[in-house]
Write a protein that holds these residues in place. Structure first.
Motif, PDB file in Angstrom:
ATOM      1  N   LYS A  32       0.496  -1.109  -0.267  1.00  0.00           N
ATOM      2  CA  LYS A  32       0.309  -0.101   0.268  1.00  0.00           C
ATOM      3  C   LYS A  32       0.485   0.705   0.225  1.00  0.00           C
ATOM      4  N   ILE A  33       2.342   1.479   0.625  1.00  0.00           N
ATOM      5  CA  ILE A  33       2.674   2.645   0.778  1.00  0.00           C
ATOM      6  C   ILE A  33       3.660   2.923  -0.734  1.00  0.00           C
ATOM      7  N   MET A  34       4.053   1.822  -1.498  1.00  0.00           N
ATOM      8  CA  MET A  34       4.813   1.871  -2.329  1.00  0.00           C
ATOM      9  C   MET A  34       3.202   2.231  -3.739  1.00  0.00           C
ATOM     10  N   HIS A  35       2.246   2.000  -3.453  1.00  0.00           N
ATOM     11  CA  HIS A  35       1.058   2.212  -3.938  1.00  0.00           C
ATOM     12  C   HIS A  35       0.672   3.660  -4.339  1.00  0.00           C
ATOM     13  N   VAL A  36       0.636   4.439  -3.491  1.00  0.00           N
ATOM     14  CA  VAL A  36       0.652   5.630  -2.150  1.00  0.00           C
ATOM     15  C   VAL A  36       1.612   6.295  -2.791  1.00  0.00           C
ATOM     16  N   ASP A  38       4.094   5.069  -5.715  1.00  0.00           N
ATOM     17  CA  ASP A  38       3.990   5.736  -7.446  1.00  0.00           C
ATOM     18  C   ASP A  38       2.474   6.444  -7.598  1.00  0.00           C
ATOM     19  N   GLU A  39       1.545   6.635  -6.822  1.00  0.00           N
ATOM     20  CA  GLU A  39       0.338   7.481  -7.466  1.00  0.00           C
ATOM     21  C   GLU A  39       0.874   9.096  -7.136  1.00  0.00           C
ATOM     22  N   LEU A  40       1.489   8.817  -6.494  1.00  0.00           N
ATOM     23  CA  LEU A  40       1.901  10.839  -5.559  1.00  0.00           C
ATOM     24  C   LEU A  40       2.958  11.146  -6.862  1.00  0.00           C
ATOM     25  N   GLY A  41       3.525  10.079  -7.774  1.00  0.00           N
ATOM     26  CA  GLY A  41       4.960  10.793  -8.691  1.00  0.00           C
ATOM     27  C   GLY A  41       6.253  10.931  -8.190  1.00  0.00           C
ATOM     28  N   LEU A  42       6.020   9.858  -6.882  1.00  0.00           N
ATOM     29  CA  LEU A  42       7.361  10.218  -6.511  1.00  0.00           C
ATOM     30  C   LEU A  42       8.576   9.194  -7.116  1.00  0.00           C
ATOM     31  N   SER A  43       9.599   9.936  -6.651  1.00  0.00           N
ATOM     32  CA  SER A  43      11.146   8.484  -7.619  1.00  0.00           C
ATOM     33  C   SER A  43      11.258   8.358  -5.900  1.00  0.00           C
ATOM     34  N   VAL A  44      11.586   7.158  -6.560  1.00  0.00           N
ATOM     35  CA  VAL A  44      12.654   6.424  -5.419  1.00  0.00           C
ATOM     36  C   VAL A  44      13.730   6.956  -4.958  1.00  0.00           C
ATOM     37  N   PRO A  45      13.708   7.244  -3.164  1.00  0.00           N
ATOM     38  CA  PRO A  45      15.630   8.103  -2.712  1.00  0.00           C
ATOM     39  C   PRO A  45      16.745   7.541  -3.409  1.00  0.00           C
ATOM     40  N   VAL A  49      18.004   3.850  -5.350  1.00  0.00           N
ATOM     41  CA  VAL A  49      17.716   3.422  -6.255  1.00  0.00           C
ATOM     42  C   VAL A  49      18.684   1.517  -6.122  1.00  0.00           C
ATOM     43  N   GLY A  50      17.867   1.453  -7.636  1.00  0.00           N
ATOM     44  CA  GLY A  50      17.841  -0.179  -7.797  1.00  0.00           C
ATOM     45  C   GLY A  50      17.851  -0.987  -6.671  1.00  0.00           C
ATOM     46  N   THR A  51      17.385  -0.661  -6.085  1.00  0.00           N
ATOM     47  CA  THR A  51      15.746  -1.823  -4.017  1.00  0.00           C
ATOM     48  C   THR A  51      15.004  -1.490  -4.586  1.00  0.00           C
ATOM     49  N   ASN A  52      14.258  -0.353  -4.878  1.00  0.00           N
ATOM     50  CA  ASN A  52      13.563  -0.228  -5.201  1.00  0.00           C
ATOM     51  C   ASN A  52      12.267  -0.739  -4.588  1.00  0.00           C
ATOM     52  N   SER A  53      12.198  -1.028  -3.302  1.00  0.00           N
ATOM     53  CA  SER A  53      11.435  -1.226  -2.433  1.00  0.00           C
ATOM     54  C   SER A  53      11.091  -0.778  -1.514  1.00  0.00           C
ATOM     55  N   VAL A  54       9.652  -1.178  -0.366  1.00  0.00           N
ATOM     56  CA  VAL A  54      10.168  -0.435   1.493  1.00  0.00           C
ATOM     57  C   VAL A  54      10.561  -1.864   1.913  1.00  0.00           C
ATOM     58  N   THR A  55      11.191  -1.584   3.065  1.00  0.00           N
ATOM     59  CA  THR A  55      11.822  -1.742   3.821  1.00  0.00           C
ATOM     60  C   THR A  55      11.436  -1.704   5.299  1.00  0.00           C
ATOM     61  N   GLU A  56      12.002  -2.409   6.444  1.00  0.00           N
ATOM     62  CA  GLU A  56      12.000  -1.817   7.603  1.00  0.00           C
ATOM     63  C   GLU A  56      12.527  -0.524   8.238  1.00  0.00           C
ATOM     64  N   ASN A  57      13.427  -0.515   6.805  1.00  0.00           N
ATOM     65  CA  ASN A  57      14.877   0.507   7.709  1.00  0.00           C
ATOM     66  C   ASN A  57      14.326   1.293   6.699  1.00  0.00           C
ATOM     67  N   ASN A  58      13.445   2.138   5.591  1.00  0.00           N
ATOM     68  CA  ASN A  58      13.037   2.486   5.634  1.00  0.00           C
ATOM     69  C   ASN A  58      11.849   3.861   5.322  1.00  0.00           C
ATOM     70  N   VAL A  59      10.977   2.851   6.012  1.00  0.00           N
ATOM     71  CA  VAL A  59       9.425   3.195   5.579  1.00  0.00           C
ATOM     72  C   VAL A  59       9.537   3.664   5.851  1.00  0.00           C
ATOM     73  N   MET A  60       9.425   4.621   7.212  1.00  0.00           N
ATOM     74  CA  MET A  60       9.417   5.975   8.270  1.00  0.00           C
ATOM     75  C   MET A  60      10.788   7.032   7.265  1.00  0.00           C
ATOM     76  N   ASP A  61      11.528   7.035   7.031  1.00  0.00           N
ATOM     77  CA  ASP A  61      12.259   8.056   7.059  1.00  0.00           C
ATOM     78  C   ASP A  61      12.790   8.791   5.141  1.00  0.00           C
ATOM     79  N   ASP A  62      12.530   7.987   4.597  1.00  0.00           N
ATOM     80  CA  ASP A  62      12.217   7.957   2.916  1.00  0.00           C
ATOM     81  C   ASP A  62      11.016   8.204   2.740  1.00  0.00           C
ATOM     82  N   TYR A  63      11.016   7.016   2.300  1.00  0.00           N
ATOM     83  CA  TYR A  63       8.786   7.227   2.177  1.00  0.00           C
ATOM     84  C   TYR A  63       8.274   7.616   2.584  1.00  0.00           C
TER      85      TYR A  63
END
Length: 103
Positions: A32-36, A38-45, A49-63
């Motif tokens: 759901k976080i990835m969907h939102v 992407d829908e907002l047109g945000l780029s991957v931090p 780049v190259g990982t393109n996924s939400v993890t427990e480590n980056n969910v709060m700070d990045d996404y």
């Protein structure tokens, strides 16, 4: 001894079930976080780049931070300037009718 073994097996089954529920919840939340995002047109931090996924480590700070910032920008563009009452200062830029931006 047989009772202890049965109790231990029940406890193991309960913990495994709880773990599976938590994994399913995390995977659902992550998608759901990835969907939102992407829908907002945000780029991957950049650092991801190259990982393109939400993890427990980056969910709060990045996404979620990027989603929150974009949502604030959208709300500001809809509702105009927002003044932080506790500070008495404007926290969003406001476009006036002349096309210039004030803060």
């Amino acid at each position: 001894m047989e009772e202890k073994i049965n109790h231990l097996e029940e406890t193991i089954n309960t913990v495994e079930l709880q773990y599976q529920v938590q994994c399913d919840t995390w995977n659902n939340l992550r998608s759901k976080i990835m969907h939102v995002h992407d829908e907002l047109g945000l780029s991957v931090p950049e650092d991801l780049v190259g990982t393109n996924s939400v993890t427990e480590n980056n969910v709060m700070d990045d996404y979620l931070a990027a989603i929150e910032n974009r949502a604030s920008e959208i709300l500001c563009s809809i509702h105009g300037d927002y003044e932080d009452e506790s500070q008495g200062t404007s926290i969003f830029a406001n476009n006036d009718n002349n096309g210039s931006t004030t803060v």
